[in-house]
Design an enzyme around this catalytic site. Sequence first.
Site, PDB file in Angstrom:
ATOM      1  N   ALA A  49      77.781 -79.674 -49.398  1.00 49.29           N
ATOM      2  CA  ALA A  49      76.888 -79.855 -48.248  1.00 49.29           C
ATOM      3  C   ALA A  49      77.416 -79.227 -46.964  1.00 49.29           C
ATOM      4  O   ALA A  49      76.919 -79.533 -45.883  1.00 49.29           O
ATOM      5  CB  ALA A  49      76.648 -81.349 -48.034  1.00 49.29           C
ATOM      6  N   GLY A  93      74.199 -73.936 -46.006  1.00 48.72           N
ATOM      7  CA  GLY A  93      73.112 -73.539 -46.873  1.00 48.72           C
ATOM      8  C   GLY A  93      72.113 -74.641 -47.152  1.00 48.72           C
ATOM      9  O   GLY A  93      71.848 -75.516 -46.326  1.00 48.72           O
ATOM     10  N   ILE A  94      71.549 -74.608 -48.369  1.00 49.01           N
ATOM     11  CA  ILE A  94      70.520 -75.593 -48.706  1.00 49.01           C
ATOM     12  C   ILE A  94      71.110 -76.994 -48.827  1.00 49.01           C
ATOM     13  O   ILE A  94      70.386 -77.980 -48.668  1.00 49.01           O
ATOM     14  CB  ILE A  94      69.753 -75.205 -49.984  1.00 49.01           C
ATOM     15  CG1 ILE A  94      70.655 -75.201 -51.207  1.00 49.01           C
ATOM     16  CG2 ILE A  94      69.059 -73.855 -49.817  1.00 49.01           C
ATOM     17  CD1 ILE A  94      69.894 -75.045 -52.510  1.00 49.01           C
ATOM     18  N   SER A 153      68.816 -72.638 -61.160  1.00 46.19           N
ATOM     19  CA  SER A 153      68.459 -71.341 -60.589  1.00 46.19           C
ATOM     20  C   SER A 153      67.503 -70.614 -61.522  1.00 46.19           C
ATOM     21  O   SER A 153      67.544 -70.791 -62.752  1.00 46.19           O
ATOM     22  CB  SER A 153      69.711 -70.488 -60.389  1.00 46.19           C
ATOM     23  OG  SER A 153      69.377 -69.134 -60.119  1.00 46.19           O
ATOM     24  N   TYR A 182      77.385 -66.963 -64.539  1.00 48.93           N
ATOM     25  CA  TYR A 182      76.483 -67.701 -63.652  1.00 48.93           C
ATOM     26  C   TYR A 182      75.231 -68.154 -64.401  1.00 48.93           C
ATOM     27  O   TYR A 182      74.816 -69.318 -64.297  1.00 48.93           O
ATOM     28  CB  TYR A 182      76.085 -66.833 -62.454  1.00 48.93           C
ATOM     29  CG  TYR A 182      75.204 -67.557 -61.465  1.00 48.93           C
ATOM     30  CD1 TYR A 182      75.682 -68.635 -60.731  1.00 48.93           C
ATOM     31  CD2 TYR A 182      73.878 -67.164 -61.263  1.00 48.93           C
ATOM     32  CE1 TYR A 182      74.878 -69.310 -59.824  1.00 48.93           C
ATOM     33  CE2 TYR A 182      73.060 -67.824 -60.355  1.00 48.93           C
ATOM     34  CZ  TYR A 182      73.564 -68.894 -59.641  1.00 48.93           C
ATOM     35  OH  TYR A 182      72.754 -69.561 -58.745  1.00 48.93           O
TER      36      TYR A 182
END
Length: 310
Positions: free
Chosen positions: A26, A29-30, A145, A173
């Site tokens: 946290a 970014g998002i 993602s 990834y």
Amino acid sequence: MPQTQRKWNASDITDQTGRTAVVTGANSGIGLATVDALAHAGAHVVLAVRDVRRGEAAAATVRDAKGSVEVRRLDLADLASVREFAADWQGDLDLLINNAGVMNIPEASTKDGFEMQFGTNHLGHFALTNLLLPHITDRVVTVSSGAHRLPAGMHIHFDNLNLTGEYAPMVAYGQSKLANLLFTLELQRRLTEAGSPLRALAAHPGWAATNLQGHDASVVRRVAMRIGNRVLAQDNQAGALPTLYAATRDLPGASYTGPDGLGEMRGAPTLVGRSHAASDPESARRLWTVSEELTGVVFPRLPKRTKVTA
């Protein structure tokens, strides 16, 4: 002419007063945008971060919120840190958001010897979730993602999870993001089987202009991402909306949310589909078993709870 229905945004989050949330990764970014939105909706939000000093600086940017924030140390690339974070937790936890992640980095290993992207994005969150699960009262949201759909992420390399001798950043990834969705699928199956009202959901941000792409192992991809961030990407607040939608809406377990725009790259949050590979219950069970063996963390015995509506 008929009126166009207004699309869901952060102002539609239900009152979160009295609720506690943990958001991993946290600092920026998002993740930070998620913290900010939940705190402004009244929640007490814990920033679970590797670097406490950076976490404190991030927390200081959350101003004039109805709720509150605090910072605790968590290194998902170190299972000892994950266990320490979970052991220190006291009381109920309404919402766990598994947001932290690394993307397309050069080959590296976690402290426990796992390939860094799989170890951080999946195994760290797998262990954290199961260790905290007896405290959780409502739901777990794991950020995946759209990369799970790419050829590089079309299957889990069960015969070589660390990709030893065949490492490629995008392959690693894609595998980790596919693992996030399979984890969510199997977690929900286990929760249902246990008669638990808890829910496991997943979300993806589309293309959000975060600093995640800045660590790409490829200079060419870093440049392309930088251009894409300026031309195509959403800002962090918009990128956080699918996570917030999954975290606060009354959605079925195992739901997957993302942007509603072209290619799911940007737009308002909605329910989205997942690849065939991410929907395979046998792969999900196999991944769970392997993850338990690798982390030494198993699905816990859960307390009796009634359903909570956010």
